[in-house]
Motif scaffolding. Structure first.
Motif, mmCIF file in Angstrom:
data_model
loop_
_atom_site.group_PDB
_atom_site.id
_atom_site.type_symbol
_atom_site.label_atom_id
_atom_site.label_comp_id
_atom_site.label_asym_id
_atom_site.label_seq_id
_atom_site.Cartn_x
_atom_site.Cartn_y
_atom_site.Cartn_z
ATOM 1 N N LYS A 33 1.266 -1.141 -0.123
ATOM 2 C CA LYS A 33 -0.055 -0.312 0.461
ATOM 3 C C LYS A 33 0.949 1.335 0.076
ATOM 4 O O LYS A 33 0.150 2.565 -0.216
ATOM 5 N N THR A 34 1.730 1.026 0.239
ATOM 6 C CA THR A 34 2.338 2.216 0.707
ATOM 7 C C THR A 34 3.605 2.787 -0.701
ATOM 8 O O THR A 34 4.648 4.075 -0.818
ATOM 9 N N ILE A 35 3.204 1.835 -1.738
ATOM 10 C CA ILE A 35 3.430 2.511 -3.350
ATOM 11 C C ILE A 35 1.838 2.754 -3.958
ATOM 12 O O ILE A 35 1.428 2.118 -3.691
ATOM 13 N N LYS A 36 2.369 3.703 -4.018
ATOM 14 C CA LYS A 36 1.333 4.680 -4.638
ATOM 15 C C LYS A 36 1.462 5.294 -5.944
ATOM 16 O O LYS A 36 2.408 6.184 -6.333
ATOM 17 N N GLY A 37 0.394 6.495 -6.709
ATOM 18 C CA GLY A 37 0.596 8.379 -7.319
ATOM 19 C C GLY A 37 1.506 7.243 -8.312
ATOM 20 O O GLY A 37 1.194 6.352 -8.777
ATOM 21 N N PRO A 38 1.764 7.908 -8.771
ATOM 22 C CA PRO A 38 2.980 7.786 -9.976
ATOM 23 C C PRO A 38 3.683 6.828 -10.060
ATOM 24 O O PRO A 38 3.923 6.371 -10.791
ATOM 25 N N GLN A 39 3.941 6.439 -8.386
ATOM 26 C CA GLN A 39 4.600 5.582 -8.685
ATOM 27 C C GLN A 39 4.273 3.788 -8.045
ATOM 28 O O GLN A 39 4.937 2.905 -9.130
#
Length: 402
Positions: A89-95
Motif C-alpha cells: 500500500k505504501t507504493i502509490k500515485g505516480p510510483q
C-alpha cells in the motif's frame, strides 16, 4: 533457363517444344529468350539470398539461442519479483503507475523475443490476479465533488476522442476502484477493434472469376497483372495444367521418396494455379513435360512477353521485401549479417556477452531490491528518466483527487 526460338526448333537448357510457333519473328523470339533468362536470374538471386538467411539463422540458433533463453528465464524471475510489490500500500500515485508500467514493459519485451521459452500467459494472469486482489476500499474515503467528477469525465472523453457514455455513479466507482477503470478502457478498445473487423468483413471482394476480368481502367488487381490473367485464361494453359497434374500426381508412385517429391511438386503446381502464375507453370513444364506441344500465335507470344516482364518486376519486389523483411531471419541478418564471416562471428560473440550481462543484471536486481524503499528509489529514477508513458492505460483516477 534460356530460350532460343526458331521456326523449326527450340534450343534451351532443357527442351521447350511447348513454346513453338510458325509465325513469330526472330526479334520477338530473341526478346522472349532474354526475358526468360532474366526470370531465371532473378529467381536464383532470391534463392541465394534466402539460403543465406536460412544458414545464418541456423548458425544463430546454434550459437546464441541458449543465451537468449537465459535472458528470458531471468526476466521471468524479475517479473515475479516485481509482482510481489503490487500489494504494498505504501507504493502509490505516480510510483504505482510506474510499477505497473515496468511490469507491462518487461512482459512485452519477453513476449517479443522469438526464442522465449517462458509461458508469459501465466505471468500476465499473475499480474491480473495481483491487481484484482488489491483492497477495493483504498479510495473509499476520498471526498469527490460533482465538479471533480465532471472534470474527470472531460479528461477521459478527450483521451477517447468522444463523449464518455457512463453515469456519474459509474465514474465514482472507477475512481474508487482503479481496476474497474482499467477494465472499462480495455472493453472500449475491444469494442472498437470488433467494429473494425465487422467493417472489413462487410467488404465485397467478389468471386475468383472477378480477378480475371479487366473491363475498365479502375478494375482492382490485388496480386496479378492483366497480361498474366489473359494468358492464364487461354485453353492451352488449362491443357498444360491438366497434363502437369497428371504427370506429377503422387498417388501412382510406389517409391516413397519419389512420392514425397511429387507431393511437393503438386503443391507447387497448386500454388501456381492459385496465383495464376503462368511462368511457374512453364518452369514446371520445362522440367517435367519438355515435349508437351503448345502452338502460340503472335498474340499469345506477346502476352507471354508481357507476362515475363511482369514476373521480373514481381521478382524484383520480392527480393527487396526479402532484404528488408520484418521476419526473424531478415532481422537477424540486418543486425549481424554485415561484413565478412569473421566480423559476423565477432558481432555474435559481443552480442552473447551482452545477453549474459543482461541475465546477470536481472538476477542481481532480484537480490538487490528487497524492500519497498529500495524499489521506490528505482521507480523514482524511471519516472525521472521517462515522462512519456501512455496515459490511456497508466492513469490511476483515484490519484486525481488525493
Amino acid at each position: 533457363m534460356g530460350i532460343t526460338l526458331n521456326d523449326s526448333r527450340i534450343m534451351t537448357t532443357a527442351p521447350l517444344s511447348f513454346l513453338t510457333t510458325t509465325s513469330s519473328s526472330p526479334k520477338q523470339k530473341n526478346k522472349l529468350n532474354q526475358l526468360w533468362e532474366e526470370v531465371g536470374k532473378k529467381q536464383r538471386r532470391i534463392e541465394r539470398y534466402q539460403a543465406k538467411l536460412d544458414d545464418f539463422y541456423h548458425d544463430f540458433k546454434a550459437s546464441t539461442e541458449k543465451q537468449e533463453r537465459a535472458v528470458c528465464r531471468a526476466a521471468e524471475k524479475w517479473i515475479h519479483h516485481l509482482l510481489t510489490f503490487v500489494p504494498r500500500k505504501t507504493i502509490k500515485g505516480p510510483q504505482r503507475e510506474a510499477l505497473y508500467d515496468w511490469i507491462q514493459e518487461e512482459l512485452s519485451i519477453l513476449e517479443s523475443n522469438p526464442f522465449n521459452p517462458v509461458d508469459s500467459r501465466v505471468l500476465r494472469e499473475a499480474f491480473n490476479q495481483a491487481l484484482l486482489a488489491l483492497p477495493s476500499n483504498q479510495a473509499e474515503d476520498i471526498s469527490i465533488t460533482e465538479g471533480q467528477i465532471e472534470a474527470f469525465r472531460e479528461e477521459i472523453s478527450m483521451m477517447l476522442g468522444y463523449e464518455l457514455d457512463v453515469s456519474d455513479d459509474e465514474l465514482m466507482a472507477m475512481v474508487k476502484d482503479p481496476q474497474k477503470f482499467h477494465d472499462y478502457l480495455q472493453s472500449v478498445v475491444a469494442e472498437e477493434m470488433e467494429e473494425e473487423h465487422v467493417e472489413e468483413d462487410g467488404i465485397e471482394w467478389g468471386g475468383e472469376d472477378s480477378f480475371s476480368q479487366a473491363d475498365d481502367e479502375n478494375h482492382f488487381e490485388p496480386s496479378h497483372y492483366q497480361a498474366s490473367d489473359a494468358l492464364y485464361s487461354d485453353k492451352q494453359i488449362t491443357k498444360l495444367y491438366r497434363q502437369l497434374a497428371k504427370q506429377l500426381h503422387p498417388d501412382k508412385e510406389t517409391d516413397e521418396k519419389k512420392k514425397s517429391e511429387k507431393s511437393a511438386l503438386m503443391q507447387q503446381l497448386s500454388q501456381a494455379k492459385k496465383d495464376k502464375d503462368v511462368v511457374a507453370l512453364f518452369i514446371l513444364a520445362q522440367q517435367h513435360l519438355p515435349e508437351h506441344e503448345m502452338v502460340m500465335d503472335e498474340g499469345m507470344l506477346e502476352r507471354l512477353k508481357m507476362t515475363l516482364t511482369e514476373k521480373i518486376e514481381q521478382l524484383n519486389m520480392d527480393y527487396q521485401e526479402l532484404r528488408h523483411g520484418g521476419d526473424i531471419k531478415s532481422i537477424l541478418w540486418q543486425r549481424f549479417g554485415g561484413g565478412n564471416k569473421a566480423s559476423r562471428q565477432k558481432g555474435l560473440r559481443e552480442y552473447r556477452a551482452h545477453l549474459q550481462k543482461e541475465s546477470q543484471d536481472l538476477l542481481a536486481q532480484c537480490q538487490e531490491v528487497k524492500t519497498v524503499k529500495q524499489l521506490q528509489q528505482r521507480l523514482k529514477l524511471r519516472i525521472e528518466a521517462s515522462r512519456f508513458n501512455n496515459p490511456f492505460f497508466q492513469i490511476d483516477p483515484s490519484e486525481l483527487f488525493s
